[in-house]
Design a protein around this motif. Structure first.
Motif, short mmCIF file in Angstrom:
data_model
loop_
_atom_site.label_atom_id
_atom_site.label_comp_id
_atom_site.label_asym_id
_atom_site.label_seq_id
_atom_site.Cartn_x
_atom_site.Cartn_y
_atom_site.Cartn_z
N VAL A 69 0.85 -1.19 0.00
CA VAL A 69 0.00 0.00 0.00
C VAL A 69 0.88 1.24 0.00
CG1 VAL A 69 -1.78 1.28 1.24
CG2 VAL A 69 -1.82 -1.22 1.25
N GLY A 70 0.51 2.22 -0.82
CA GLY A 70 1.27 3.47 -0.88
C GLY A 70 0.40 4.65 -0.50
N TYR A 71 1.03 5.67 0.11
CA TYR A 71 0.31 6.86 0.56
C TYR A 71 0.83 8.10 -0.14
CZ TYR A 71 -0.79 3.56 4.30
OH TYR A 71 -1.19 2.45 5.01
N GLY A 72 -0.09 8.94 -0.56
CA GLY A 72 0.25 10.21 -1.18
C GLY A 72 -0.64 11.31 -0.65
N GLU A 73 -0.29 12.55 -0.97
CA GLU A 73 -1.04 13.68 -0.44
C GLU A 73 -0.96 14.86 -1.39
OE1 GLU A 73 -1.39 16.36 3.67
OE2 GLU A 73 0.43 15.20 3.28
N THR A 74 -2.06 15.60 -1.50
CA THR A 74 -2.06 16.88 -2.19
C THR A 74 -2.84 17.86 -1.34
OG1 THR A 74 -2.67 18.07 -4.21
CG2 THR A 74 -4.05 16.19 -3.62
N CYS A 75 -2.20 18.99 -1.02
CA CYS A 75 -2.82 19.98 -0.13
C CYS A 75 -2.56 21.38 -0.66
CB CYS A 75 -2.28 19.82 1.29
SG CYS A 75 -3.07 20.90 2.50
N PRO A 76 -3.43 21.88 -1.56
CA PRO A 76 -3.28 23.26 -2.03
C PRO A 76 -3.42 24.23 -0.85
CG PRO A 76 -4.77 22.02 -3.44
CD PRO A 76 -4.53 21.18 -2.23
N LEU A 77 -2.73 25.35 -0.94
CA LEU A 77 -2.73 26.34 0.13
C LEU A 77 -3.92 27.28 -0.05
CD1 LEU A 77 -0.72 26.87 2.50
CD2 LEU A 77 0.27 28.68 1.11
N GLY A 78 -5.12 26.70 0.16
CA GLY A 78 -6.33 27.45 -0.13
C GLY A 78 -6.60 27.51 -1.62
N PRO A 79 -7.73 28.10 -2.04
CA PRO A 79 -8.11 28.10 -3.45
C PRO A 79 -7.53 29.24 -4.28
CG PRO A 79 -9.87 29.03 -2.15
CD PRO A 79 -8.80 28.62 -1.18
N ALA A 80 -6.84 30.20 -3.65
CA ALA A 80 -6.40 31.39 -4.39
C ALA A 80 -4.89 31.59 -4.39
CB ALA A 80 -7.08 32.63 -3.80
N ILE A 315 13.54 22.86 -1.17
CA ILE A 315 12.65 21.74 -1.48
C ILE A 315 11.51 21.73 -0.48
CG2 ILE A 315 12.44 19.23 -1.62
CD1 ILE A 315 15.36 19.19 -2.58
N GLU A 316 10.28 21.89 -0.98
CA GLU A 316 9.12 21.89 -0.11
C GLU A 316 7.88 21.47 -0.90
OE1 GLU A 316 7.74 25.68 1.21
OE2 GLU A 316 8.82 26.79 -0.32
N ASP A 317 6.72 21.88 -0.44
CA ASP A 317 5.47 21.60 -1.12
C ASP A 317 4.53 22.76 -0.81
OD1 ASP A 317 3.47 20.29 -2.56
OD2 ASP A 317 4.05 18.33 -1.81
N THR A 318 3.32 22.72 -1.35
CA THR A 318 2.37 23.78 -1.05
C THR A 318 1.95 23.72 0.42
OG1 THR A 318 0.68 22.34 -2.02
CG2 THR A 318 1.48 24.19 -3.36
N TRP A 319 1.63 22.52 0.91
CA TRP A 319 1.33 22.27 2.33
C TRP A 319 1.13 20.77 2.48
CZ3 TRP A 319 2.17 26.14 5.64
CH2 TRP A 319 1.86 25.94 6.99
N GLY A 320 0.84 20.31 3.69
CA GLY A 320 0.58 18.90 3.89
C GLY A 320 0.86 18.43 5.30
N CYS A 321 0.59 17.16 5.54
CA CYS A 321 0.82 16.54 6.84
C CYS A 321 2.11 15.73 6.80
CB CYS A 321 -0.38 15.68 7.24
SG CYS A 321 -0.62 14.19 6.23
N GLU A 322 2.17 14.64 7.57
CA GLU A 322 3.37 13.82 7.64
C GLU A 322 3.73 13.19 6.30
OE1 GLU A 322 1.57 14.14 11.67
OE2 GLU A 322 0.78 13.59 9.70
N ILE A 323 2.73 12.95 5.46
CA ILE A 323 2.98 12.27 4.19
C ILE A 323 3.74 13.19 3.22
CG2 ILE A 323 1.91 11.13 2.20
CD1 ILE A 323 -0.47 10.48 4.10
N ALA A 324 3.19 14.38 2.99
CA ALA A 324 3.88 15.33 2.10
C ALA A 324 5.23 15.73 2.67
CB ALA A 324 3.01 16.57 1.89
N THR A 325 5.31 15.91 4.00
CA THR A 325 6.59 16.29 4.61
C THR A 325 7.62 15.19 4.42
OG1 THR A 325 5.42 17.62 6.26
CG2 THR A 325 7.71 17.06 6.73
#
Length: 393
Positions: A69-80, A315-325
């Motif tokens: 099983v694999g885990y992924g995440e996408t967390c936009p920093l709000g809609p704007a 190196i970062e991402d838009t946002w996220g929890c433990e998965i994106a981090t």
């Protein structure tokens, strides 16, 4: 001859250990998406003109016929913030998931090609699937993802701490507190009002300890003339300017009128723009967000090109929890230390734990798990019921 034989034997052993031939061909049998709210420990997060008390994240779980099983995440920093929003991520994932059933998640090039066939654009949608497939590939080969991305090139990943936009004196108090926690690199949020932002920068820089690093991140919030005014007012402060204006061209004008090192972020959406920036000498550091470019596969391409051209990379991402981090940490671990500027540990900003095994944060650094894959295990209670599940019929 014996030395040659030994070298060949060692090389063959290494290739054998990583070779996909050694594993059974896996097939994706089920893809599920979950919606999770990520509340902020400090109550709010503010930048430019935006303020949020929590962020809407989508967790993807990809299951295979062999039980991996694999885990992924996408967390936009709000809609704007970028051309991305949470409900759109889930709609896009539902649109492409059926077309990925039966595919081998370890064939990452093919997975990305198939996603592009199923949906044009929307890289933030595809990022979560790609991330989950890297997690599976690591588990299938018994390797942490950083080994598959180039190896453990730095033991500890340098972090920056965000100083959320507030009144100048409050921001100065926060950076003093964060320095007590061991952080040495900071990104202060500006971009709402040029006059007040000048006050903010003076207040925060005064509280900065000697040798520590500070960037003023406008997140595209200043008009060109405002950015030029700010740059002139803070001319004698040791600080980085980060994405002062909306467009690449406006940022170039600001760069031509300041001695401050320039970080480009929001306008760096793909490798084409990266190459343009390199040729124009438009930046000193570039921010790479995994979600924005479409996942770990494309982020690796972007990172490797930065290393080849000598461009320093955050190196970062838009946002996220433990998965994106965790994905951030694995990509940063496999980046040469001299080419890596800093990274984010987003899970440290939240009041809930979505997954165990996230990177350990201590004294301004983080370290990813050495377990196979991303090294995280989701908390089923935190996930709740799936928004959708698509499986083999």
């Amino acid at each position: 001859m014996s030395e040659i034989y030994n070298c060949r034997f060692i090389a063959a052993s290494i290739l054998d250990a990583y070779s996909p031939v050694k594993r059974e061909i896996l097939k994706i049998t089920k893809i599920s998406a979950f919606q999770v709210d990520l509340p902020l420990k400090e109550g709010a997060y503010s930048w430019h003109i935006h303020t949020y008390s929590s962020f809407d994240s989508t967790i993807v779980v990809v299951e295979t016929d062999e039980g991996l099983v694999g885990y992924g995440e996408t967390c936009p920093l709000g809609p704007a913030y970028l051309p991305a929003f949470a409900e759109g991520a889930r709609a896009g994932l539902k649109k492409i998931s059926a077309g990925l059933i039966g595919e081998d998640p370890c064939q990452l090039g093919k997975i990305n090609q198939r996603m592009d066939e199923l949906l044009n654009g929307h890289p933030y949608v595809k990022s979560a699937i790609d991330m989950a497939c890297w997690d599976i590939l690591g588990k299938a080969t018994g390797q942490p993802v950083y080994n598959l991305l180039g190896g453990l090139l730095q033991e500890n990943v340098t972090l920056f701490k965000v100083v959320s936009r507030q009144a100048p004196e409050q921001m100065a108090k926060k950076i003093a507190h964060y320095q007590e926690q061991g952080f040495r690199q900071f990104q202060m949020k500006v971009g709402s009002d040029a006059n007040l932002d000048i006050e903010r920068i003076f207040a925060v820089s005064t509280a900065l300890r000697t040798g520590n690093v500070l960037a003023a991140d406008a997140n595209t919030g200043w008009r060109q003339h405002e950015a030029l005014r700010v740059a002139k007012a803070i001319r004698d402060i040791d600080i980085y300017l980060e994405q002062p204006c909306l467009t690449y061209e406006e940022c170039q004008v600001v760069r031509a009128h300041t001695d401050h090192p320039m970080i480009l972020d929001e306008c760096m959406a793909d490798v084409g723009t990266l190459i343009r920036g390199y040729n124009d000498k438009a930046m000193d550091v570039v921010n790479l967000k995994i979600n924005r470019v479409g996942g770990i596969t494309k982020a690796k391409q972007f990172r490797d090109l930065c290393v080849t051209m000598g461009v320093i990379v955050t190196i970062e991402d838009t946002w996220g929890c433990e998965i994106a981090t965790s994905a951030i940490a694995h990509l940063a671990h496999s980046t040469p230390k001299g080419m890596h500027f800093q990274s984010s540990a987003f899970h440290e900003y939240h009041s809930i734990e979505v997954a165990t095994g996230g990177p350990v944060v201590e004294n301004g650094y983080m370290k990813a798990s050495s377990e196979p894959g991303l090294g995280v295990s989701v908390n089923s209670e935190a996930l709740g019921k799936p928004i959708f599940s698509i499986a083999v019929s």
